[in-house]
Motif scaffolding. Structure first.
Motif, PDB file in Angstrom:
ATOM      1  N   MET A  84      40.120  36.963  35.650  1.00  0.00           N
ATOM      2  CA  MET A  84      40.968  38.055  35.828  1.00  0.00           C
ATOM      3  C   MET A  84      40.002  39.301  36.196  1.00  0.00           C
ATOM      4  O   MET A  84      40.482  40.115  36.969  1.00  0.00           O
ATOM      5  CB  MET A  84      41.508  38.310  34.380  1.00  0.00           C
ATOM      6  CG  MET A  84      42.429  39.631  34.374  1.00  0.00           C
ATOM      7  SD  MET A  84      42.843  39.756  32.662  1.00  0.00           S
ATOM      8  CE  MET A  84      44.735  39.805  32.752  1.00  0.00           C
ATOM      9  N   VAL A 110      40.900  46.148  33.024  1.00  0.00           N
ATOM     10  CA  VAL A 110      41.560  45.038  31.933  1.00  0.00           C
ATOM     11  C   VAL A 110      41.388  45.697  30.511  1.00  0.00           C
ATOM     12  O   VAL A 110      42.006  45.537  29.651  1.00  0.00           O
ATOM     13  CB  VAL A 110      40.241  44.120  32.219  1.00  0.00           C
ATOM     14  CG1 VAL A 110      40.329  43.069  30.946  1.00  0.00           C
ATOM     15  CG2 VAL A 110      40.283  43.272  33.442  1.00  0.00           C
ATOM     16  N   MET A 113      44.240  47.627  29.991  1.00  0.00           N
ATOM     17  CA  MET A 113      45.422  46.845  29.432  1.00  0.00           C
ATOM     18  C   MET A 113      45.229  46.430  27.862  1.00  0.00           C
ATOM     19  O   MET A 113      46.179  46.184  27.201  1.00  0.00           O
ATOM     20  CB  MET A 113      45.422  45.505  30.211  1.00  0.00           C
ATOM     21  CG  MET A 113      46.194  44.263  30.053  1.00  0.00           C
ATOM     22  SD  MET A 113      45.591  42.793  30.813  1.00  0.00           S
ATOM     23  CE  MET A 113      44.644  42.477  29.385  1.00  0.00           C
ATOM     24  N   LEU A 114      44.085  45.946  27.397  1.00  0.00           N
ATOM     25  CA  LEU A 114      43.719  45.496  26.335  1.00  0.00           C
ATOM     26  C   LEU A 114      44.101  46.770  25.194  1.00  0.00           C
ATOM     27  O   LEU A 114      44.542  46.614  24.284  1.00  0.00           O
ATOM     28  CB  LEU A 114      42.443  45.078  26.036  1.00  0.00           C
ATOM     29  CG  LEU A 114      41.822  43.742  26.880  1.00  0.00           C
ATOM     30  CD1 LEU A 114      40.435  43.298  26.503  1.00  0.00           C
ATOM     31  CD2 LEU A 114      42.976  42.730  26.216  1.00  0.00           C
ATOM     32  N   VAL A 128      34.836  44.214  27.023  1.00  0.00           N
ATOM     33  CA  VAL A 128      35.137  44.241  28.228  1.00  0.00           C
ATOM     34  C   VAL A 128      34.201  45.298  28.920  1.00  0.00           C
ATOM     35  O   VAL A 128      33.594  45.022  29.915  1.00  0.00           O
ATOM     36  CB  VAL A 128      36.422  44.499  28.721  1.00  0.00           C
ATOM     37  CG1 VAL A 128      36.451  44.278  30.191  1.00  0.00           C
ATOM     38  CG2 VAL A 128      37.444  43.164  27.931  1.00  0.00           C
TER      39      VAL A 128
ATOM     40  N   SER B  50      41.540  31.953  31.986  1.00  0.00           N
ATOM     41  CA  SER B  50      40.953  33.189  31.669  1.00  0.00           C
ATOM     42  C   SER B  50      41.226  33.859  30.238  1.00  0.00           C
ATOM     43  O   SER B  50      42.264  33.970  29.746  1.00  0.00           O
ATOM     44  CB  SER B  50      41.604  34.349  32.568  1.00  0.00           C
ATOM     45  OG  SER B  50      41.485  35.483  32.125  1.00  0.00           O
ATOM     46  N   LEU B  52      40.766  36.720  29.155  1.00  0.00           N
ATOM     47  CA  LEU B  52      41.231  38.099  29.277  1.00  0.00           C
ATOM     48  C   LEU B  52      42.810  37.736  29.141  1.00  0.00           C
ATOM     49  O   LEU B  52      43.491  38.752  28.653  1.00  0.00           O
ATOM     50  CB  LEU B  52      40.712  38.892  30.152  1.00  0.00           C
ATOM     51  CG  LEU B  52      39.326  39.127  30.056  1.00  0.00           C
ATOM     52  CD1 LEU B  52      38.703  39.990  31.048  1.00  0.00           C
ATOM     53  CD2 LEU B  52      39.194  40.178  28.940  1.00  0.00           C
ATOM     54  N   SER B  53      43.217  36.793  30.157  1.00  0.00           N
ATOM     55  CA  SER B  53      44.637  36.687  30.363  1.00  0.00           C
ATOM     56  C   SER B  53      45.445  36.161  28.910  1.00  0.00           C
ATOM     57  O   SER B  53      46.439  36.647  28.571  1.00  0.00           O
ATOM     58  CB  SER B  53      45.141  35.507  31.396  1.00  0.00           C
ATOM     59  OG  SER B  53      44.629  36.163  32.654  1.00  0.00           O
ATOM     60  N   SER B  56      45.717  39.227  26.629  1.00  0.00           N
ATOM     61  CA  SER B  56      46.731  39.903  27.002  1.00  0.00           C
ATOM     62  C   SER B  56      47.988  39.348  26.780  1.00  0.00           C
ATOM     63  O   SER B  56      49.008  39.992  26.799  1.00  0.00           O
ATOM     64  CB  SER B  56      46.554  40.263  28.474  1.00  0.00           C
ATOM     65  OG  SER B  56      46.759  39.299  29.316  1.00  0.00           O
TER      66      SER B  56
END
Lengths: 561, 92
Positions: A84, A110, A113-114, A128, B50, B52-53, B56
């Motif tokens: 990602m 990213v 988003m978090l 991140v 991922s 991170l995916s 999320s």
């Protein structure tokens, strides 16, 4: 007096001087373009390589870390090359954006988003951004951001700490943590609690404090005061008394000058192992495998043994677990292995010797240990009890290698093994001193006879001398093979200092003793421990040895030991 | 196209540690695997390798997720991955 208030996340009151975290990596300017001499493919390759390097570095740190910080670092390491994060950056590079700017923007979206997910996820956004800064630093060829170095301990002040920072945090250098950001679930809080460091988070404005400012931090109240006075000094003193009596093992066995002496646990099963790991044990120095065999009429199957050993190995992922092969006989008779009619069981067929009368049991046990070890990430060493000669050590090492166990060692509990340790260590990779039996055999005094208790003291100078000879043998052998102690002696915080002074590399004990041993060990330098060992060795008897060493350890009184 | 449903067993949901274990396991496969919440449309599914995916996705304990993969052996791959999700990874 200037005051700051935040959220107290880890109790403790301290006074110290401030050190600010270095300024973070600066943002690559918006619209920063790719160097025209470079193709997008080349640039993408550089970006992926930088991400891989950062991942490897974080992974390396994860391996060195323990507990909570380890799992967080492992997750952060995965983020560095996460599809990602990288795919979005690669797309930007393809449109002509510089690699630094591309990863910067990708990381930002990213993190955003978090952040928008709130709660726990929002706090992971820091990870991140940390990974992003590291990748940019790698692309620029500059040092990654991190905790400042200082010769004197300090109070670390930062915006927030990332796992990569907290994992490298040296609790001997950092007295406490104060952050302007972060929350009670932040890494700063997690790590501070794990290390027992006073910490305050979300203390707005502390970033402006100059390096070297003397401050008072109360990690329970969540306050920081500049220019502490008498009242604060008294509060610190009072806390020190409380902390000492509450002290838990911090998971780092070392002397005051940083000579590392891993503090390991003696365990007899999976439940024990879990408890020891929770108590901060740096590994297992003695796994008594008898728990699989006792109260049985027949030998347990290989499969049963594998399950039992796995339970212990899984409590110590990535850490050392020293397995002692079956030590039956004497005070631990087994109907299918030992002869209960022996006139003198302590001097009879026991420990490794049962392989002479019941061949196969040891071989199957080694197979089970190897199978369990293969399926786990614990670093498994294996050792035989009651080794008396170098030929026995060689035979045992050969059996281990056949079973696929790479680190065979032996117990030193028979005085002949202590005397011949140099030669034994040409066959074995390590030795571990079983001080209980070593004392019983050196003094010819049955461990189970109360009348002989005075003879049965590991403080006997003769026993200490055998330990010294064992270490000398290791030095003579020349490959720096470790000499550990896994007997009761290691659990005595006073004697533990002597053992370290004699050159013992690791101490293994019941997990309850770890905090006391760790605390006393931290109060002396290696040189002081060596001096105390000399005093004990030259004493006339056990009592004198003990009295002399106690007199040299003022911390004992403070701790009430 | 193979498809499998799994109920998240980890008490904290598919967060840092369970997510890293799962992402690493997906990363070892040669097949591309996607993950999405049962309640979300299939085209919103994300790369399961991922971390991170995964984070999320915000899947909590007890949530049902759908794993999808294409190609030879994808049934077996998904079967193994479902097992990981249905294990309480925090307990290990």
């Amino acid at each position: 007096m200037q005051n700051f208030t935040g959220v107290g996340v880890s109790p403790g009151r301290i006074i110290g001087s401030v050190r600010q975290m270095p300024k973070p990596i600066s943002e690559p300017p918006a619209g920063d373009r790719l160097d025209p001499s470079k193709s997008a493919d080349e640039a993408t390759g550089e970006l992926r390589a930088a991400a891989k390097t950062v991942q490897a570095e974080l992974q390396r740190r994860a391996e060195a870390a323990t507990g909570a910080s380890k799992s967080v670092l492992e997750a952060t390491a995965l983020m560095a090359t996460d599809p990602m994060l990288i795919k979005a950056a690669v797309k930007l590079v393809a449109t002509g954006t510089s690699t630094e700017r591309a990863i910067w923007e990708s990381g930002a979206s990213v993190a955003e988003m978090l952040h928008n997910l709130g709660g726990y996820m929002a706090e992971r956004a820091t990870d991140v951004l940390d990974v992003r800064a590291r990748i940019v630093a790698e692309l620029r060829g500059v040092t990654a951001p991190g905790i400042p170095h200082s010769d004197v301990p300090f109070i670390l002040v930062a915006e927030d700490l990332a796992p990569a920072d907290t994992a490298t945090l040296d609790p001997k250098k950092v007295l406490g943590l104060v952050t302007s950001g972060g929350g009670p679930q932040s890494h700063t809080a997690i790590i501070a609690r794990a290390l027992g460091l006073p910490a305050v988070v979300a203390a707005v404005g502390v970033d402006a404090l100059a390096d070297g400012t003397e401050v008072y931090v109360d990690g329970a109240a969540g306050t920081l005061q500049v220019g502490p006075g008498d009242e604060q000094r008294k509060a610190v003193e009072a806390w020190e008394h409380v902390a000492a009596s509450l002290s838990v093992f911090d998971g780092n066995g070392a002397t005051a000058d940083g000579h590392l002496v891993p503090i390991l646990a003696n365990v007899g099963g999976a439940a024990d192992a879990v408890k020891a790991a929770e108590a901060g044990a740096q590994g297992v120095g003695l796994l008594r495998t008898e728990f699989c065999f006792l109260e049985r009429d027949t030998e347990p199957t290989i499969d049963e043994q594998v399950v039992a050993y796995r339970g212990v190995f899984d409590a110590f992922p990535g850490k050392k677990v020293v397995v002692r092969t079956l030590d039956a006989g004497a005070d631990k008779p087994l109907p299918f292995l030992t002869d209960s009619t022996e006139p003198n069981p302590s001097l009879g067929v026991r420990g490794y010797r049962t392989d002479m009368t019941s061949p196969g049991v040891l071989k199957r046990q080694l197979t089970a240990i190897a199978t369990a070890a293969e399926a786990s990430s614990a670093v498994v060493w294996v050792m035989a009890p009651m080794i008396a000669t170098v030929d026995e050590a060689a035979d045992f090492a050969a059996m281990c290698r056949v079973a696929g166990l790479k680190t065979p060692g032996v117990m030193v509990e028979v005085p002949s093994a202590a005397l011949r340790s140099a030669s034994i260590l040409t066959e074995a990779e390590f030795v571990s001193l079983g001080t209980n039996d070593l004392t019983q055999y050196a003094m010819a005094a049955d461990r189970q006879l109360g009348t002989l208790a005075a003879l049965n003291s590991p403080w006997q100078p003769a026993v200490l001398q055998l330990i010294q000879l064992t270490v000398a043998g290791s030095i003579a052998e020349g490959h720096n093979k470790p000499v550990g102690v896994c007997g009761e002696a290691a659990a005595d915080p006073v004697l533990a200092v002597v053992l370290v002074g004699l050159g013992v590399a690791t101490l293994s004990m019941t997990s309850r003793s770890m905090s006391a041993v760790g605390a006393v060990l931290k109060s002396v330098t290696l040189e002081e421990a060596q001096g105390l060992a000399e005093l004990a060795l030259s004493a006339r008897n056990a009592d004198e040895a003990r009295t002399r060493v106690r007199a040299g350890l003022p911390i004992l009184e403070e701790l009430g030991l | 196209m193979s498809e499998r449903k799994a109920t998240i067993a980890s008490r904290v949901g598919l967060h840092a540690r369970p997510a890293s274990i799962f992402a690493a396991a997906v990363g070892e496969q040669t097949t591309e695997v996607t993950i999405g919440l049962e309640t979300d449309p299939a085209e919103d599914a994300m790369d399961a390798s991922s971390i991170l995916s995964l984070m999320s996705l915000g899947a909590s304990n007890g949530d049902v997720v759908v794993l999808r993969a294409e190609g030879d052996g994808s049934d077996e791959v998904l079967e193994a991955l479902v097992k990981i999700l249905e294990t309480d990874l925090d307990a290990e």
